[in-house]
Design a protein around this motif. Structure first.
Motif, PDB file in Angstrom:
ATOM      1  N   LYS A   1       0.836  -1.360   0.291  1.00 48.84           N
ATOM      2  CA  LYS A   1       0.060   0.016   0.023  1.00 48.84           C
ATOM      3  C   LYS A   1       0.811   1.286  -0.077  1.00 48.84           C
ATOM      4  O   LYS A   1       0.650   2.189  -0.782  1.00 48.84           O
ATOM      5  N   ALA A   2       1.996   1.340   0.919  1.00 53.64           N
ATOM      6  CA  ALA A   2       2.879   2.431   0.869  1.00 53.64           C
ATOM      7  C   ALA A   2       3.482   2.697  -0.515  1.00 53.64           C
ATOM      8  O   ALA A   2       3.723   3.945  -0.713  1.00 53.64           O
ATOM      9  N   HIS A   3       3.684   1.702  -1.305  1.00 53.21           N
ATOM     10  CA  HIS A   3       4.451   1.809  -2.384  1.00 53.21           C
ATOM     11  C   HIS A   3       3.650   1.645  -3.676  1.00 53.21           C
ATOM     12  O   HIS A   3       4.072   1.582  -4.904  1.00 53.21           O
ATOM     13  N   ASN A   4       2.248   1.490  -3.645  1.00 57.56           N
ATOM     14  CA  ASN A   4       1.341   1.290  -4.579  1.00 57.56           C
ATOM     15  C   ASN A   4       1.795   0.363  -5.579  1.00 57.56           C
ATOM     16  O   ASN A   4       1.799   0.212  -6.641  1.00 57.56           O
TER      17      ASN A   4
ATOM     18  N   LYS B   1      -4.702  -5.844  -5.405  1.00 55.06           N
ATOM     19  CA  LYS B   1      -4.313  -4.380  -5.772  1.00 55.06           C
ATOM     20  C   LYS B   1      -3.708  -3.893  -4.406  1.00 55.06           C
ATOM     21  O   LYS B   1      -3.618  -4.401  -3.190  1.00 55.06           O
ATOM     22  N   PRO B   2      -2.868  -2.847  -4.272  1.00 55.11           N
ATOM     23  CA  PRO B   2      -2.262  -2.355  -3.314  1.00 55.11           C
ATOM     24  C   PRO B   2      -3.236  -1.821  -2.187  1.00 55.11           C
ATOM     25  O   PRO B   2      -2.989  -1.878  -0.951  1.00 55.11           O
ATOM     26  N   ASP B   3      -4.687  -1.719  -2.249  1.00 54.14           N
ATOM     27  CA  ASP B   3      -5.425  -1.414  -1.348  1.00 54.14           C
ATOM     28  C   ASP B   3      -5.983  -3.035  -0.670  1.00 54.14           C
ATOM     29  O   ASP B   3      -6.847  -2.821   0.387  1.00 54.14           O
ATOM     30  N   GLY B   4      -5.650  -3.885  -1.187  1.00 53.62           N
ATOM     31  CA  GLY B   4      -5.975  -5.374  -0.565  1.00 53.62           C
ATOM     32  C   GLY B   4      -7.170  -6.000  -1.176  1.00 53.62           C
ATOM     33  O   GLY B   4      -7.503  -6.938  -0.875  1.00 53.62           O
ATOM     34  N   SER B   5      -7.653  -5.324  -2.182  1.00 52.26           N
ATOM     35  CA  SER B   5      -8.793  -6.150  -3.176  1.00 52.26           C
ATOM     36  C   SER B   5      -8.106  -7.023  -4.043  1.00 52.26           C
ATOM     37  O   SER B   5      -7.195  -6.649  -4.548  1.00 52.26           O
ATOM     38  N   GLU B   6      -8.886  -8.161  -4.008  1.00 52.01           N
ATOM     39  CA  GLU B   6      -8.388  -9.161  -5.184  1.00 52.01           C
ATOM     40  C   GLU B   6      -8.645  -8.620  -6.590  1.00 52.01           C
ATOM     41  O   GLU B   6      -9.590  -8.355  -7.006  1.00 52.01           O
ATOM     42  N   ILE B   7      -7.612  -9.034  -7.009  1.00 53.72           N
ATOM     43  CA  ILE B   7      -7.284  -8.545  -8.711  1.00 53.72           C
ATOM     44  C   ILE B   7      -7.956  -9.701  -9.341  1.00 53.72           C
ATOM     45  O   ILE B   7      -8.662  -9.926 -10.353  1.00 53.72           O
TER      46      ILE B   7
END
Length: 526
Positions: A60-63, A129-135
């Protein structure tokens, strides 16, 4: 599920994989990772080994996307992934664009993490994804090139797979890449995150109809038939058999389509042929002939891994036995099975790959009725494998096929004694106890002794009642309750219930594990 492919990756493909994600996925610079979460470099990949929260925080910190690999030391397809995917330069280069996380199912807290991420089967691979949602959940059985292409599509995806699916089902506009992600989504390891099991066939059928004609639409249509063919008994949906035969015949007859969907053709031949045709019918004979020809091509395709070529060979055996399970195979097919197995055995030197190759080879021999030769192969591998207890279960299965109950139980016992890791020991202990319940149900003393020892281990195992562990224990609980039908073994079961109550009582009241534990030997399971 669970066979991976060896496929050469040219420099052009590697360049495509590296560049496809665009400039937003720049390689990390030295020192980016916090000291408390420093990953371990393995074969060039900086894995976060189980430190999931630290990895998500870094992502998340590094997108950056996060790649989660859930596996086990003994698992043949996991070892195949290591031997054919993770060691490839293309994957190593790609790993610089995401945060790679490894969760071993036997590591402390792993089963609770499995519950959190809804992962059960080994291997499961998820891109977040960086926010934790499954791609997406990545397919574990396509060839290496297809896997890497799907991974690249996932990294470049603009929205999570759940949103993509909703858009597709509501008539929204999808790009070709989004359709492809749906086509190659790992429905086998979905764990009902996107679609409930009962809705999988109609959902995939709708997707296939909505998808623009072409390779992805073909795959979605074939996947829909797999969902129908593998549905639980009593829930198998009605299908248009004539249309299914046309689709399956086209898939098997077209060299390109067959290669594209090799995993489906080799893993589900009898399921699909059995779904679409009637036993002993001319339609079945014709479809089997076309399918067998496709499998023969795949078995000789050197762009496939040794495991996949053996799987294509084993699929030929399965089709040959579909309507005559006890019939002897044609001498030519038996000869080919022996030769292909011997060649694969001699040519496979990588320890990871051998775990997969020998597993598939032994099953091919066993399914062909060559049980003694299967045993010889397995026993030789006990000295070489890093997880020999896995092959001991195969030896138990062979003994069971022969009708040698004593040998089967002995192999189950040896496998349990040799098993390593808390989740693995639980699973192997359950296999041992299930074997005794089936093969020697009159042996109360042995059943109680094995169950007592297994419950003792449970008492000392962290997160013993989560996810994969939970499903193993629940199945075992059903078997013990069934064994005690009519109170035939009430005294034994009551003593085991008392022991289990002691284990449950030590779990916090608010912990979901407690309810699971208390329900395992409940009489209401009968």
């Amino acid at each position: 599920m669970y066979k991976m492919k060896i496929q050469s990756v040219t420099a052009a493909i590697i360049a495509t994989l590296i560049c496809a994600a665009g400039p937003a996925l720049a390689l990390p610079t030295t020192g980016q990772k916090p000291a408390a979460a420093t990953p371990a470099a393995v074969d060039g990949i900086n894995w976060y080994d189980g430190d999931v929260d630290a990895a998500f925080a870094f992502a998340k910190a590094h997108n950056k996307p996060l790649f989660l690999y859930w596996g086990a030391t003994w698992c043949p397809p996991c070892n195949q992934v290591k031997a054919t995917i993770f060691n490839r330069q293309a994957f190593i280069e790609r790993s610089r664009f995401f945060v790679p996380v490894h969760i071993d199912g036997d590591s402390p807290g792993a089963q609770k993490l499995g519950e959190r991420f809804k992962v059960r089967g080994y291997p499961t691979m998820i891109l977040f994804k960086p926010d934790g949602s499954e791609i997406t959940r990545l397919p574990g059985e396509v060839d290496a090139e297809r896997y890497l292409q799907t991974l690249t599509l996932g990294i470049s995806a603009n929205r999570p797979v759940k949103q993509t699916l909703q858009a597709a089902l509501s008539g929204g506009k999808l790009t070709a890449d989004e359709w492809r992600l749906l086509g190659y989504y790992s429905w086998d390891t979905d764990e009902q995150q996107l679609v409930a099991s009962k809705d999988l066939f109609p959902t995939l059928k709708r997707l296939a109809a909505a998808c623009p004609p072409g390779e992805t639409a073909n795959r979605l249509a074939l996947s829909a038939l797999v969902a129908a063919a593998t549905a639980t008994p009593g829930n198998i949906p009605e299908i248009d058999k004539a249309a299914a035969v046309v689709l399956l015949t086209k898939a098997a007859s077209d060299t390109r389509i067959a290669r594209e969907n090799m995993d489906l053709l080799t893993n589900y031949p009898t399921d699909l042929v059995g779904l679409a045709t009637a036993p002993q019918s001319p339609a079945r004979a014709k479809l089997i002939g076309v399918w067998t020809t496709a499998l023969q091509r795949l078995a000789l395709d050197t762009s496939l891994s040794k495991t996949d070529r053996l799987s294509a060979l084993a699929a030929q055996v399965s089709l040959a036995r579909l309507d005559s399970p006890e019939a002897k195979l044609m001498p030519a097919l038996l000869k080919e099975v022996r030769q292909r197995v011997a060649q694969a055995d001699a040519a496979t030197t990588d320890a990871y790959e051998r775990q997969s190759v020998i597993n598939t080879a032994a099953h091919a021999l066993g399914d062909a009725g060559l049980l003694d030769e299967s045993d010889t192969l397995l026993k030789a591998e006990l000295k070489r494998s890093h997880a020999p207890y896995y092959f001991m279960l195969s030896l138990a299965s062979n003994a069971k096929k022969r009708g040698d109950k004593t040998a089967a139980i002995n192999w189950y016992e040896q496998a349990y004694q040799a098993a390593q890791g808390p989740a693995t020991r639980l699973q192997w202990g359950a296999a041992y106890l299930s074997g005794v319940l089936e093969l020697a149900p009159q042996d109360e003393a042995r059943i109680e002794k094995v169950a007592h020892g297994l419950f003792q281990e449970l008492a000392g195992t962290q997160n013993a009642f989560y996810e994969r562990n939970r499903s193993v224990l629940e199945r075992l609980g059903h078997k013990l309750v069934d064994w005690n039908a009519g109170g035939k073994h009430q005294a034994v079961v009551q003593r085991l219930r008392t022991q289990l109550d002691g284990v449950c009582a030590k779990l916090p009241d608010a912990d979901a594990q407690r309810a699971t534990c208390q329900g395992l030997l409940s009489p209401t399971r009968a």
